[in-house]
Write a protein that holds these residues in place. Structure first.
Motif, PDB file in Angstrom:
ATOM      1  N   TYR A  35      49.102  44.893  42.817  1.00  0.00           N
ATOM      2  CA  TYR A  35      49.783  46.186  42.710  1.00  0.00           C
ATOM      3  C   TYR A  35      51.205  46.101  43.262  1.00  0.00           C
ATOM      4  N   THR A  36      51.386  45.341  44.323  1.00  0.00           N
ATOM      5  CA  THR A  36      52.747  45.144  44.845  1.00  0.00           C
ATOM      6  C   THR A  36      53.632  44.518  43.778  1.00  0.00           C
ATOM      7  N   ALA A  37      53.113  43.509  43.072  1.00  0.00           N
ATOM      8  CA  ALA A  37      53.897  42.862  42.023  1.00  0.00           C
ATOM      9  C   ALA A  37      54.147  43.803  40.854  1.00  0.00           C
ATOM     10  N   LEU A  38      53.167  44.657  40.532  1.00  0.00           N
ATOM     11  CA  LEU A  38      53.355  45.609  39.446  1.00  0.00           C
ATOM     12  C   LEU A  38      54.506  46.569  39.746  1.00  0.00           C
ATOM     13  N   LEU A  39      54.630  46.970  41.016  1.00  0.00           N
ATOM     14  CA  LEU A  39      55.664  47.942  41.389  1.00  0.00           C
ATOM     15  C   LEU A  39      57.013  47.307  41.700  1.00  0.00           C
ATOM     16  N   THR A  40      56.993  46.054  42.198  1.00  0.00           N
ATOM     17  CA  THR A  40      58.247  45.441  42.673  1.00  0.00           C
ATOM     18  C   THR A  40      58.683  44.225  41.877  1.00  0.00           C
ATOM     19  N   GLY A  41      57.759  43.636  41.139  1.00  0.00           N
ATOM     20  CA  GLY A  41      58.073  42.399  40.433  1.00  0.00           C
ATOM     21  C   GLY A  41      57.813  41.148  41.235  1.00  0.00           C
ATOM     22  N   ASP A  42      57.485  41.284  42.511  1.00  0.00           N
ATOM     23  CA  ASP A  42      57.266  40.125  43.375  1.00  0.00           C
ATOM     24  C   ASP A  42      55.857  40.150  43.982  1.00  0.00           C
ATOM     25  N   PHE A  43      55.233  38.976  44.025  1.00  0.00           N
ATOM     26  CA  PHE A  43      53.926  38.841  44.655  1.00  0.00           C
ATOM     27  C   PHE A  43      54.085  38.459  46.120  1.00  0.00           C
ATOM     28  N   PRO A  44      53.516  39.231  47.041  1.00  0.00           N
ATOM     29  CA  PRO A  44      53.519  38.790  48.440  1.00  0.00           C
ATOM     30  C   PRO A  44      52.566  37.603  48.595  1.00  0.00           C
ATOM     31  N   ASP A  45      53.044  36.516  49.163  1.00  0.00           N
ATOM     32  CA  ASP A  45      52.201  35.325  49.332  1.00  0.00           C
ATOM     33  C   ASP A  45      52.614  34.601  50.600  1.00  0.00           C
ATOM     34  N   PRO A  46      51.767  34.621  51.645  1.00  0.00           N
ATOM     35  CA  PRO A  46      50.421  35.200  51.653  1.00  0.00           C
ATOM     36  C   PRO A  46      50.453  36.722  51.702  1.00  0.00           C
ATOM     37  N   ALA A  68      54.026  43.228  30.928  1.00  0.00           N
ATOM     38  CA  ALA A  68      54.912  44.394  30.910  1.00  0.00           C
ATOM     39  C   ALA A  68      54.330  45.560  31.703  1.00  0.00           C
ATOM     40  N   ASP A  69      53.020  45.762  31.617  1.00  0.00           N
ATOM     41  CA  ASP A  69      52.421  46.914  32.310  1.00  0.00           C
ATOM     42  C   ASP A  69      51.177  46.511  33.089  1.00  0.00           C
ATOM     43  N   TRP A  70      51.117  45.294  33.589  1.00  0.00           N
ATOM     44  CA  TRP A  70      49.976  44.858  34.391  1.00  0.00           C
ATOM     45  C   TRP A  70      50.398  43.703  35.290  1.00  0.00           C
ATOM     46  N   ALA A  71      49.631  43.492  36.319  1.00  0.00           N
ATOM     47  CA  ALA A  71      49.821  42.333  37.194  1.00  0.00           C
ATOM     48  C   ALA A  71      48.446  41.912  37.698  1.00  0.00           C
ATOM     49  N   HIS A  87      31.094  30.765  48.125  1.00  0.00           N
ATOM     50  CA  HIS A  87      32.137  29.973  48.793  1.00  0.00           C
ATOM     51  C   HIS A  87      32.911  29.172  47.744  1.00  0.00           C
ATOM     52  N   GLY A  88      34.227  29.284  47.786  1.00  0.00           N
ATOM     53  CA  GLY A  88      35.071  28.570  46.834  1.00  0.00           C
ATOM     54  C   GLY A  88      35.300  29.292  45.527  1.00  0.00           C
ATOM     55  N   ALA A  89      34.677  30.455  45.340  1.00  0.00           N
ATOM     56  CA  ALA A  89      34.856  31.195  44.087  1.00  0.00           C
ATOM     57  C   ALA A  89      36.235  31.841  44.040  1.00  0.00           C
ATOM     58  N   LEU A  90      36.789  31.937  42.842  1.00  0.00           N
ATOM     59  CA  LEU A  90      38.084  32.584  42.649  1.00  0.00           C
ATOM     60  C   LEU A  90      37.864  34.056  42.321  1.00  0.00           C
ATOM     61  N   VAL A  91      38.284  34.926  43.236  1.00  0.00           N
ATOM     62  CA  VAL A  91      38.138  36.378  43.074  1.00  0.00           C
ATOM     63  C   VAL A  91      39.467  36.920  42.579  1.00  0.00           C
ATOM     64  N   ARG A  92      39.463  37.586  41.433  1.00  0.00           N
ATOM     65  CA  ARG A  92      40.695  38.078  40.806  1.00  0.00           C
ATOM     66  C   ARG A  92      40.724  39.604  40.769  1.00  0.00           C
ATOM     67  N   ALA A  93      41.924  40.154  40.773  1.00  0.00           N
ATOM     68  CA  ALA A  93      42.129  41.585  40.554  1.00  0.00           C
ATOM     69  C   ALA A  93      43.303  41.770  39.609  1.00  0.00           C
ATOM     70  N   ALA A  94      43.102  42.558  38.559  1.00  0.00           N
ATOM     71  CA  ALA A  94      44.168  42.939  37.642  1.00  0.00           C
ATOM     72  C   ALA A  94      44.393  44.439  37.777  1.00  0.00           C
ATOM     73  N   VAL A  95      45.651  44.842  37.909  1.00  0.00           N
ATOM     74  CA  VAL A  95      45.986  46.249  38.151  1.00  0.00           C
ATOM     75  C   VAL A  95      46.884  46.744  37.021  1.00  0.00           C
ATOM     76  N   ARG A  96      46.525  47.902  36.463  1.00  0.00           N
ATOM     77  CA  ARG A  96      47.292  48.540  35.392  1.00  0.00           C
ATOM     78  C   ARG A  96      47.486  50.014  35.729  1.00  0.00           C
ATOM     79  N   PRO A  97      48.538  50.639  35.215  1.00  0.00           N
ATOM     80  CA  PRO A  97      48.708  52.074  35.445  1.00  0.00           C
ATOM     81  C   PRO A  97      47.550  52.862  34.835  1.00  0.00           C
TER      82      PRO A  97
END
Length: 371
Positions: A35-46, A68-71, A87-97
């Protein structure tokens, strides 16, 4: 976590085992970054999040992607020293308006299950993202929206790579959670359980409580039951024993090293296993016996139809709800029976026992008297 004296934190430190992060914490971190990247264009990492007890872990991002409308972002789950299937699984989140005024809406992506039967803390048809992770994600996205002038109206899709395959090693299919894993966690932290190490930590907890002059201790199945036991009986932290699934270890050690009073506090389903005679409450080693619950319900006044419904219930929670609707005190019956089972294990040791059964929110749904 507490210091070296007593309580849950001291027990964990004594085991020497490294804690990890729940799927709920990982999903919260991924959604916050997305959601931060969706609003700002940048991913906080970490990306840093705040857990329910105030800890502020930072998570490295394994995946970053944006349109264009998701991150979307992803975090690899580290379960510490716990033998966790995820353990070791990749947990993903996709955020859209989302639509204006909709708030945060959740959907199940690949590898996250959907609830198909009643008796769980989520409605049928909902993605299997449990209540505390939902709250964590919602609160973190509201904070991101406030910082970056977002609306906070979003759709959040949670997914876990290979989650459907991993879920076959869990109880999800039997519970009617189909298509993948559940996103879990009440504290954000995975407490590792090595049988020998944790049982040793229980013994240390009893020793510390006795050395501090505590005459009343509580054996609790987790952090929610600890809070409830402490509130109901006004107990200090060093009187709280994190027994996890090892009810037998608490009872057998107290049998040799007694205190005046023991309270056992835990989830209704777990304590129904103790009531049925199981001293190891882990899901891999004992199951909720709905036939046993149906017998208790009959003792409490249930008719044949209700007893049959209890026997066929999907979960212990559903059995409890069915009885509550009919005025049958199944929670109290389980608490009394679990207390009597504990007393039989104590074999006449001079310890008074009472039992508190709680639901996921920590509300007492069954209690016994002291005996």
């Amino acid at each position: 976590m507490s210091g070296d004296g007593g309580g849950r934190g001291a027990q964990l430190k004594h085991t020497g085992l490294r804690p990890g992060w729940t799927t709920g914490a990982c999903a919260t971190a991924a959604a916050t970054a997305a959601y931060t990247a969706l609003l700002t264009g940048d991913f906080p990492d970490p990306v840093t999040i705040t857990l329910p007890k105030g800890q502020t872990p930072a998570f490295a991002l394994a995946v970053e992607d944006r349109g264009a409308d998701w991150a979307a972002a992803g975090v690899v789950k580290d379960a510490g020293d716990d033998p966790d299937v995820t353990h070791g699984a990749l947990v993903r989140a996709a955020v859209r308006p989302g639509p204006a005024g909709s708030g945060v809406r959740f959907t199940a992506g690949p590898g996250v299950g959907t609830v198909t039967r009643p008796g769980l803390p989520l409605a049928v048809g909902e993605p299997a993202v449990n209540p505390v992770p939902r709250r964590m994600i919602t609160e973190h996205l509201a904070s991101v929206a406030a910082r970056h002038r977002g609306s906070g109206d979003v759709r959040v899709e949670i997914s876990v790579d290979h989650g459907e395959e991993l879920a076959r090693s869990t109880w999800n299919p039997r519970l009617g959670i189909l298509g993948g894993l559940s996103i879990l966690g009440t504290t954000g932290i995975v407490v590792p359980y090595s049988c020998s190490a944790w049982i040793d930590s229980i013994r240390r907890g009893v020793d510390v409580a006795r050395a501090a002059g505590r005459t009343h201790v509580a054996g609790c199945t987790g952090s929610t039951s600890e809070r409830t036991a402490a509130a109901v009986h006004d107990l200090p932290e060093d009187a709280l024993l994190d027994m996890g699934d090892f009810a037998g270890a608490v009872l057998k050690y107290l049998r040799r090293h007694p205190v005046d009073r023991l309270t056992l506090c835990g989830g209704f389903a777990k304590l129904s296993k103790l009531a049925a005679g199981h001293l190891d409450l882990h899901s891999a080693r004992s199951q909720v016996d709905k036939g046993f619950l149906a017998g208790l319900a009959r003792r409490g006044g249930a008719d044949a139809a209700l007893a049959a419904a209890v026997a066929g219930a999907n979960t212990g929670l559903e059995a409890l709800q069915l009885c509550a609707a009919a005025g049958v005190p199944l929670g109290d019956l389980v608490a009394v029976t679990a207390r009597d089972e504990a007393l039989s294990v104590l074999r006449g040791a001079p310890i008074a026992v009472d039992v508190l059964c709680i639901d996921r929110a920590g509300t007492v749904v069954g209690r016994s008297g002291v005996r």
